[in-house]
Design a protein around this motif. Structure first.
Motif, short mmCIF file in Angstrom:
data_model
loop_
_atom_site.label_atom_id
_atom_site.label_comp_id
_atom_site.label_asym_id
_atom_site.label_seq_id
_atom_site.Cartn_x
_atom_site.Cartn_y
_atom_site.Cartn_z
N SER A 89 -7.05 -0.42 33.83
CA SER A 89 -6.03 -0.17 32.82
C SER A 89 -5.22 1.08 33.10
N ALA A 90 -5.74 1.95 33.95
CA ALA A 90 -5.01 3.18 34.29
C ALA A 90 -3.94 2.94 35.35
N LEU A 91 -3.99 1.80 36.03
CA LEU A 91 -2.99 1.49 37.05
C LEU A 91 -1.72 0.96 36.39
N PRO A 92 -0.56 1.11 37.04
CA PRO A 92 0.68 0.55 36.50
C PRO A 92 0.54 -0.96 36.28
N GLY A 93 0.86 -1.39 35.09
CA GLY A 93 0.75 -2.80 34.75
C GLY A 93 0.99 -2.98 33.27
N ILE A 94 0.70 -4.17 32.77
CA ILE A 94 0.93 -4.50 31.37
C ILE A 94 -0.30 -5.24 30.85
N THR A 95 -0.84 -4.79 29.74
CA THR A 95 -1.96 -5.49 29.10
C THR A 95 -1.42 -6.36 27.97
N VAL A 96 -1.79 -7.61 27.99
CA VAL A 96 -1.39 -8.57 26.96
C VAL A 96 -2.65 -9.05 26.25
N THR A 97 -2.59 -9.12 24.95
CA THR A 97 -3.76 -9.52 24.16
C THR A 97 -3.52 -10.86 23.46
N GLY A 98 -4.60 -11.60 23.30
CA GLY A 98 -4.56 -12.84 22.55
C GLY A 98 -5.38 -12.68 21.28
N GLU A 99 -6.07 -13.74 20.87
CA GLU A 99 -6.94 -13.62 19.69
C GLU A 99 -8.05 -12.63 19.97
N ARG A 100 -8.73 -12.80 21.10
CA ARG A 100 -9.73 -11.83 21.54
C ARG A 100 -9.56 -11.47 23.01
N ALA A 101 -8.82 -12.28 23.71
CA ALA A 101 -8.65 -12.07 25.15
C ALA A 101 -7.76 -10.87 25.43
N GLU A 102 -8.05 -10.18 26.53
CA GLU A 102 -7.20 -9.11 27.05
C GLU A 102 -7.02 -9.38 28.54
N VAL A 103 -5.76 -9.45 28.95
CA VAL A 103 -5.43 -9.68 30.36
C VAL A 103 -4.42 -8.63 30.77
N ARG A 104 -4.70 -7.96 31.89
CA ARG A 104 -3.75 -6.99 32.42
C ARG A 104 -3.14 -7.58 33.69
N VAL A 105 -1.81 -7.58 33.74
CA VAL A 105 -1.07 -8.07 34.89
C VAL A 105 -0.45 -6.87 35.60
N PHE A 106 -0.45 -6.93 36.92
CA PHE A 106 0.03 -5.83 37.75
C PHE A 106 1.20 -6.31 38.60
N PRO A 107 2.08 -5.42 39.02
CA PRO A 107 3.13 -5.84 39.94
C PRO A 107 2.52 -6.41 41.22
N PRO A 108 3.21 -7.32 41.88
CA PRO A 108 2.65 -7.95 43.08
C PRO A 108 2.28 -6.94 44.15
N VAL A 109 1.23 -7.30 44.89
CA VAL A 109 0.75 -6.46 45.99
C VAL A 109 0.60 -7.33 47.23
N PRO A 110 0.63 -6.73 48.44
CA PRO A 110 0.35 -7.51 49.64
C PRO A 110 -1.04 -8.14 49.55
N LEU A 111 -1.17 -9.31 50.13
CA LEU A 111 -2.44 -10.03 50.06
C LEU A 111 -3.61 -9.20 50.55
N ASP A 112 -3.36 -8.36 51.55
CA ASP A 112 -4.43 -7.51 52.09
C ASP A 112 -4.26 -6.05 51.67
N GLY A 113 -3.53 -5.79 50.58
CA GLY A 113 -3.27 -4.41 50.17
C GLY A 113 -3.54 -4.14 48.71
N TRP A 114 -4.66 -4.68 48.20
CA TRP A 114 -5.00 -4.47 46.79
C TRP A 114 -5.37 -3.01 46.53
N PRO A 115 -5.02 -2.46 45.37
CA PRO A 115 -5.51 -1.12 45.01
C PRO A 115 -7.03 -1.09 45.00
#
Length: 238
Positions: A89-115
Motif C-alpha cells: 500500500s505504500a507503493l504508488p497505486g490506487i486501492t479500491v474497496t468493495g463490500e469487504r474486498a480491497e484491491v490495490r492496482v499499480f501502474p504497469p511494470v516490465p514483466l521481469d521488473g516487479w518492485p
C-alpha cells in the motif's frame, strides 16, 4: 490482448494485489468486481492519461500504460495480508474497496521488473468462495459474464474480469465513459447460464480470449463484457 499486438516489444504487466487476511477473506464475487473496478479506476486516472498532467504534459503513469496497452493487456493478481499489504500500500497505486474486498492496482511494470515489495507475494492458490449465491444483476448495470465452461482460481478470474472491464472501457465513447466514472464504475460479475453462453459469446459484445499463460488453454473465451451502451450497439449491428 491489447490495442496493438507487438510480440517483439518488451512485455509489461498490470499488477493487482488483493488483500486476504486469514480471518476475514472477501467473497469471490466481491473480489472479482473490485478488481474490475480497480482496472477501470487506473485507466481513468489522470496520471495514466496523455496530456493530463500539469501544463498539458502526459500523466506520470501514461508512458507505462501505453507500453502495456501496445502489447498484451496482461494482468497478474497476487495476494497479501498484514505487513505485506502495508508495504504494498505504500507503493504508488490506487486501492479500491468493495463490500469487504480491497484491491490495490499499480501502474504497469516490465514483466521481469516487479518492485521488490510485490515480487515476493504469492500468485498461486488465491482461491475464494461466495458464502451465498450472488443475486441477479440489475439489468441497468454493466455485467461481466464469466464463462460457465471454465474452472479458474479466484486470482485468474479477477484478472479476466479486469480484462473484460478494460475491453468495455475501450468500446465506450467519452460520454459513456464519463457516466460510468460518475457512477463509481458500478458493475456486476456473474457466471453466465450455460444455455445462454453461446448466444452471449456470439452477440458482438467484447469478448476476452485468454492468451493461455496460466490455467486454461490459449484462445479460451473467458468473459463477455455486457455494458448497456455496448449492448445497444451490438443490437443495432445485428
Amino acid at each position: 490482448m491489447g490495442a496493438v499486438t507487438s510480440p517483439d516489444a518488451p512485455q509489461f504487466v498490470l499488477p493487482l494485489v488483493v488483500r486476504i487476511e486469514k480471518d476475514a477473506p472477501p467473497a469471490r464475487t466481491d473480489a472479482l468486481e473490485t478488481a474490475a473496478r480497480a482496472v477501470l479506476t487506473l485507466l481513468s486516472d489522470e496520471r495514466a492519461g496523455a496530456g493530463t498532467g500539469e501544463g498539458g504534459e502526459d500523466g506520470e503513469w501514461a508512458q507505462a500504460v501505453r507500453d502495456w496497452q501496445d502489447s498484451r493487456i496482461r494482468k497478474v493478481v497476487r495476494r497479501a495480508r498484514g505487513a505485506e499489504w502495508r508495504k504494498a500500500s505504500a507503493l504508488p497505486g490506487i486501492t479500491v474497496t468493495g463490500e469487504r474486498a480491497e484491491v490495490r492496482v499499480f501502474p504497469p511494470v516490465p514483466l521481469d521488473g516487479w518492485p521488490k515489495e510485490l515480487v515476493k507475494l504469492q500468485v498461486s492458490g488465491t482461491d475464494l468462495d461466495d458464502p451465498k449465491a450472488p443475486a441477479e444483476p440489475d439489468p441497468a448495470l454493466p455485467v461481466l459474464w464469466m464463462s460457465p465452461e471454465l474452472q479458474m482460481s479466484a486470482g485468474k478470474a479477477m484478472a479476466q474480469a479486469g480484462h473484460g472491464a478494460q475491453l468495455a472501457w475501450w468500446g465506450l465513447d467519452d460520454d459513456a465513459r464519463a457516466a460510468w466514472r460518475k457512477a463509481g464504475f458500478a458493475l456486476a460479475v456473474r457466471t453466465a447460464d450455460p444455455a445462454h453462453w453461446p448466444e452471449l459469446a456470439a452477440s458482438g459484445l467484447p469478448v476476452v480470449r485468454d492468451a493461455g499463460f496460466t490455467e486454461i488453454a490459449p484462445g479460451s473465451c473467458t468473459v463477455v463484457a455486457d455494458h448497456p451502451a455496448l449492448r445497444n450497439r451490438s443490437v443495432q449491428r445485428g
